[in-house]
Scaffold this motif. Structure first.
Motif, PDB file in Angstrom:
ATOM      1  N   UNK A 136      35.219  42.715  19.161  1.00 53.05           N
ATOM      2  CA  UNK A 136      35.562  41.291  19.253  1.00 53.05           C
ATOM      3  C   UNK A 136      35.623  40.805  20.701  1.00 53.05           C
ATOM      4  N   UNK A 137      35.951  41.685  21.637  1.00 56.28           N
ATOM      5  CA  UNK A 137      35.892  41.259  23.040  1.00 56.28           C
ATOM      6  C   UNK A 137      34.435  41.064  23.463  1.00 56.28           C
ATOM      7  N   UNK A 138      33.541  41.915  22.967  1.00 57.35           N
ATOM      8  CA  UNK A 138      32.112  41.748  23.247  1.00 57.35           C
ATOM      9  C   UNK A 138      31.619  40.415  22.687  1.00 57.35           C
ATOM     10  N   UNK A 139      32.138  40.037  21.551  1.00 59.78           N
ATOM     11  CA  UNK A 139      31.744  38.758  20.952  1.00 59.78           C
ATOM     12  C   UNK A 139      32.103  37.594  21.874  1.00 59.78           C
ATOM     13  N   UNK A 140      33.289  37.642  22.465  1.00 58.09           N
ATOM     14  CA  UNK A 140      33.699  36.562  23.363  1.00 58.09           C
ATOM     15  C   UNK A 140      32.990  36.642  24.708  1.00 58.09           C
ATOM     16  N   UNK A 141      32.605  37.839  25.130  1.00 62.91           N
ATOM     17  CA  UNK A 141      31.784  37.965  26.339  1.00 62.91           C
ATOM     18  C   UNK A 141      30.415  37.332  26.109  1.00 62.91           C
ATOM     19  N   UNK A 142      29.840  37.603  24.958  1.00 61.77           N
ATOM     20  CA  UNK A 142      28.513  37.057  24.641  1.00 61.77           C
ATOM     21  C   UNK A 142      28.537  35.542  24.504  1.00 61.77           C
ATOM     22  N   UNK A 143      29.658  35.008  23.983  1.00 62.89           N
ATOM     23  CA  UNK A 143      29.746  33.555  23.788  1.00 62.89           C
ATOM     24  C   UNK A 143      30.141  32.820  25.059  1.00 62.89           C
ATOM     25  N   UNK A 144      30.515  33.553  26.116  1.00 65.50           N
ATOM     26  CA  UNK A 144      30.876  32.925  27.381  1.00 65.50           C
ATOM     27  C   UNK A 144      32.334  32.529  27.478  1.00 65.50           C
ATOM     28  N   UNK A 145      33.147  32.858  26.485  1.00 67.62           N
ATOM     29  CA  UNK A 145      34.571  32.529  26.549  1.00 67.62           C
ATOM     30  C   UNK A 145      35.350  33.543  27.388  1.00 67.62           C
ATOM     31  N   UNK A 146      34.755  34.714  27.592  1.00 68.82           N
ATOM     32  CA  UNK A 146      35.405  35.767  28.377  1.00 68.82           C
ATOM     33  C   UNK A 146      34.443  36.282  29.438  1.00 68.82           C
ATOM     34  N   UNK A 147      34.977  36.991  30.413  1.00 64.62           N
ATOM     35  CA  UNK A 147      34.168  37.639  31.442  1.00 64.62           C
ATOM     36  C   UNK A 147      34.894  38.888  31.928  1.00 64.62           C
ATOM     37  N   UNK A 148      34.112  39.789  32.528  1.00 64.41           N
ATOM     38  CA  UNK A 148      34.704  40.990  33.096  1.00 64.41           C
ATOM     39  C   UNK A 148      35.241  40.690  34.491  1.00 64.41           C
ATOM     40  N   UNK A 149      36.390  41.214  34.776  1.00 61.19           N
ATOM     41  CA  UNK A 149      37.005  41.059  36.092  1.00 61.19           C
ATOM     42  C   UNK A 149      37.102  42.433  36.732  1.00 61.19           C
ATOM     43  N   UNK A 150      36.484  42.577  37.918  1.00 67.45           N
ATOM     44  CA  UNK A 150      36.442  43.872  38.594  1.00 67.45           C
ATOM     45  C   UNK A 150      37.424  43.952  39.765  1.00 67.45           C
ATOM     46  N   UNK A 151      38.290  42.976  39.886  1.00 63.10           N
ATOM     47  CA  UNK A 151      39.231  42.952  41.005  1.00 63.10           C
ATOM     48  C   UNK A 151      40.180  44.152  40.940  1.00 63.10           C
ATOM     49  N   UNK A 152      40.456  44.707  42.119  1.00 60.38           N
ATOM     50  CA  UNK A 152      41.343  45.867  42.177  1.00 60.38           C
ATOM     51  C   UNK A 152      42.789  45.438  41.986  1.00 60.38           C
ATOM     52  N   UNK A 153      43.625  46.397  41.632  1.00 64.46           N
ATOM     53  CA  UNK A 153      45.049  46.116  41.477  1.00 64.46           C
ATOM     54  C   UNK A 153      45.662  45.691  42.803  1.00 64.46           C
ATOM     55  N   UNK A 154      45.107  46.216  43.919  1.00 62.18           N
ATOM     56  CA  UNK A 154      45.608  45.835  45.238  1.00 62.18           C
ATOM     57  C   UNK A 154      45.349  44.362  45.515  1.00 62.18           C
ATOM     58  N   UNK A 155      44.146  43.900  45.178  1.00 67.37           N
ATOM     59  CA  UNK A 155      43.842  42.485  45.403  1.00 67.37           C
ATOM     60  C   UNK A 155      44.714  41.591  44.537  1.00 67.37           C
ATOM     61  N   UNK A 156      44.913  41.978  43.298  1.00 61.24           N
ATOM     62  CA  UNK A 156      45.747  41.179  42.395  1.00 61.24           C
ATOM     63  C   UNK A 156      47.189  41.138  42.877  1.00 61.24           C
ATOM     64  N   UNK A 157      47.649  42.244  43.469  1.00 63.06           N
ATOM     65  CA  UNK A 157      49.014  42.281  43.988  1.00 63.06           C
ATOM     66  C   UNK A 157      49.163  41.345  45.179  1.00 63.06           C
ATOM     67  N   UNK A 158      48.134  41.269  46.009  1.00 61.57           N
ATOM     68  CA  UNK A 158      48.149  40.339  47.150  1.00 61.57           C
ATOM     69  C   UNK A 158      48.219  38.896  46.661  1.00 61.57           C
ATOM     70  N   UNK A 159      47.429  38.580  45.632  1.00 60.90           N
ATOM     71  CA  UNK A 159      47.459  37.233  45.053  1.00 60.90           C
ATOM     72  C   UNK A 159      48.848  36.900  44.518  1.00 60.90           C
ATOM     73  N   UNK A 160      49.447  37.868  43.831  1.00 56.82           N
ATOM     74  CA  UNK A 160      50.762  37.637  43.235  1.00 56.82           C
ATOM     75  C   UNK A 160      51.820  37.377  44.301  1.00 56.82           C
ATOM     76  N   UNK A 161      51.826  38.207  45.341  1.00 55.90           N
ATOM     77  CA  UNK A 161      52.820  38.055  46.402  1.00 55.90           C
ATOM     78  C   UNK A 161      52.626  36.753  47.165  1.00 55.90           C
ATOM     79  N   UNK A 162      51.355  36.368  47.365  1.00 55.78           N
ATOM     80  CA  UNK A 162      51.085  35.117  48.054  1.00 55.78           C
ATOM     81  C   UNK A 162      51.596  33.912  47.274  1.00 55.78           C
TER      82      UNK A 162
END
Length: 497
Positions: free
Chosen positions: A101-127
């Motif tokens: 079902x996640x593939x279904x939403x990827x194919x329909x364009x409602x979802x996408x893969x995110x390759x951001x590292x946990x370190x980058x996400x932590x920087x965003x959160x702290x900012x």
């Protein structure tokens, strides 16, 4: 908008706890509402185990949940242990379904893969926190093309799957809280984690759809998350189920019941305190929420609650804890429960909680039944079985362990004299106690007080005549003799010092 069930057999509801610890009182209340609704409309009550948060799992917890529901008479039509046509009923066993079902939403364009590292996400959160803003993803990987995304995934690069969730007004109807309009502005949220497991929100929607859930009945804390679920339903082009959100359990109408408190969990009421299950169920519905013709102070059986249940009568006022109300239902339940059921419950509680050095004779079914009969006939305030272990009625299953209580009122010499005189009686009754008082030239009430304390280690309690009616002459003599020995040992110790 009032609820009217058009096709009763189409009603399917689920209780979906996470096996991360003890069952919360609020969770039991949610299960109860789901069960009553299903049975009222001839539908199915389903237990689903939501175990996708692998870091918090407690082994054996899911099985304990099923056992607890059985204790309260909430019979499952489908569950991990019962089975059913819509399984598996444990989310960790449904991985292929979520991936599809996640593939279904990827194919329909409602979802996408995110390759951001946990370190980058932590920087965003702290900012965001430093700026006083709500942490959210900045949608960086939205711009990654489908071809690049597929290639990076094939190469084994770690990723999560995110749902595109732009700021918007989301409207939905709730059968309790009515029309709901929320401004959803949380950013693109994760539906599939990097470990391959779905998030709660994604699995919740997929499972409810595939298990043909007609009504989602859950706590009001999930109202804020419902816009996510509504948009996921839209992305799949599915019709959402009916939403029924239940008021929260609070201490005083404001403070939410804390998970740090022992009485926040079902085990406290059943296993520790020893309330009968029907008392707890009535307590959870005591303000009449959802119960037609509700009468305060009346104990309803589970069948009566089903017959009287009406989802349109569920109010929005938060539930407040009230121990005196629970004790009221505890007393009513004790007096209305069949003797054999009481015997089984009391014996089970004593087996778990009674002192290790208790006389085995006091745990025999015949003796336990005599205790139950005595309390039923003489004690209107008995509410929970722990009163037989640590409360006002613990004297039934434990003899006085010392003479300390008696010595609060009498000196050792006087106490020994009373015990000696009592042990000379052929029969223990009020006339005999009065005769001892006359013999010792003491006030009868003083000798009666000493006798009661010798029997139950308290100057308060049932009338002495009732205690004599319950305890055999041999048991009275055993208790008084024990107290005499304790007094003598105390005298020897005092002289030695």
């Amino acid at each position: 908008m009032r609820f009217t069930s058009r096709v009763l057999r189409d009603v399917r509801v689920r209780f979906a706890p996470s096996p991360t610890g003890r069952l919360h009182l609020g969770s039991l209340r949610t299960a109860l509402f789901n069960y009553l609704f299903a049975r009222k409309h001839g539908g199915a009550f389903i237990l689903r185990i939501e175990d996708t948060d692998r870091s918090r799992l407690v082994p054996g917890c899911a099985e304990k949940f099923e056992e607890t529901l059985g204790t309260f008479g909430l019979k499952r039509d489908e569950s991990p242990m019962v089975g059913g046509a819509f399984g598996p009923y444990t989310q960790s066993e449904r991985g292929a379904i979520y991936a599809q079902h996640s593939e279904r939403l990827l194919d329909s364009g409602h979802c996408y893969r995110c390759f951001c590292s946990s370190e980058r996400l932590d920087i965003l959160r702290k900012g965001a926190l430093r700026a006083g803003e709500l942490p959210r993803y900045d949608n960086r990987c939205r711009s990654v093309s489908k071809a690049e995304s597929d290639e990076r995934a094939r190469n084994g690069e770690a990723f999560v799957v995110r749902f595109k969730f732009d700021k918007q007004n989301v409207a939905f109807h709730d059968l309790v809280y009515g029309s709901n309009n929320q401004i959803a502005d949380e950013g693109d949220f994760v539906v599939m984690k990097s470990d391959g497991f779905p998030t709660y929100h994604f699995a919740n929607v997929v499972d409810d759809r595939l298990m043909a859930i007609s009504h989602v009945i859950r706590g009001a804390e999930w109202l804020a998350s419902t816009p996510k679920h509504v948009k996921l339903y839209e992305a799949f082009e599915w019709t959402p189920p009916n939403f029924v959100h239940l008021p929260l359990i609070t201490r005083d109408g404001k403070k939410k019941l804390s998970k740090r408190d022992a009485d926040a969990y079902v085990a406290y009421y059943i296993e520790e305190r020893g309330y009968l299950p029907v008392a707890v169920l009535n307590f959870l519905l005591r303000n009449g929420s959802g119960i037609s013709g509700f009468q305060p102070g009346n104990l309803y059986s589970l069948d009566e609650l089903i017959q009287r249940f009406d989802v349109n009568l569920i109010g929005t006022r938060d539930f407040m804890m009230d121990r005196s109300a629970l004790d009221t239902y505890g007393r009513l339940a004790f007096r209305s429960t069949h003797r054999e059921t009481l015997l089984q419950n009391v014996a089970k509680h004593l087996k778990t909680h009674a002192s290790a050095d208790i006389d085995p004779a006091l745990l025999e079914p015949a003796y336990i039944q005599r205790v139950i009969d005595f309390i039923s006939s003489n004690e209107e305030n008995f509410a929970a079985f722990d009163e037989l272990v640590t409360g006002d009625f613990s004297f039934f299953f434990g003899r006085p362990s010392s003479a300390a209580k008696l010595l609060e009122r009498f000196d050792a010499t006087t106490a020994l004299t009373i015990c000696d005189a009592l042990l000379e009686l052929e029969r223990f009754d009020i006339a005999g106690v009065k005769a001892v008082a006359k013999q010792l030239k003491m006030k009868p009430k003083e000798v009666m007080a000493a006798t009661r304390c010798a029997l139950i280690d308290s100057f308060k309690g049932p009338p002495l005549s009732e205690l004599f009616g319950f305890f055999s002459d041999d048991e009275c003599r055993t208790r008084i003799q024990f107290l005499k020995e304790s007094l003598k040992e105390g005298s020897v110790s005092a002289k030695a010092s």
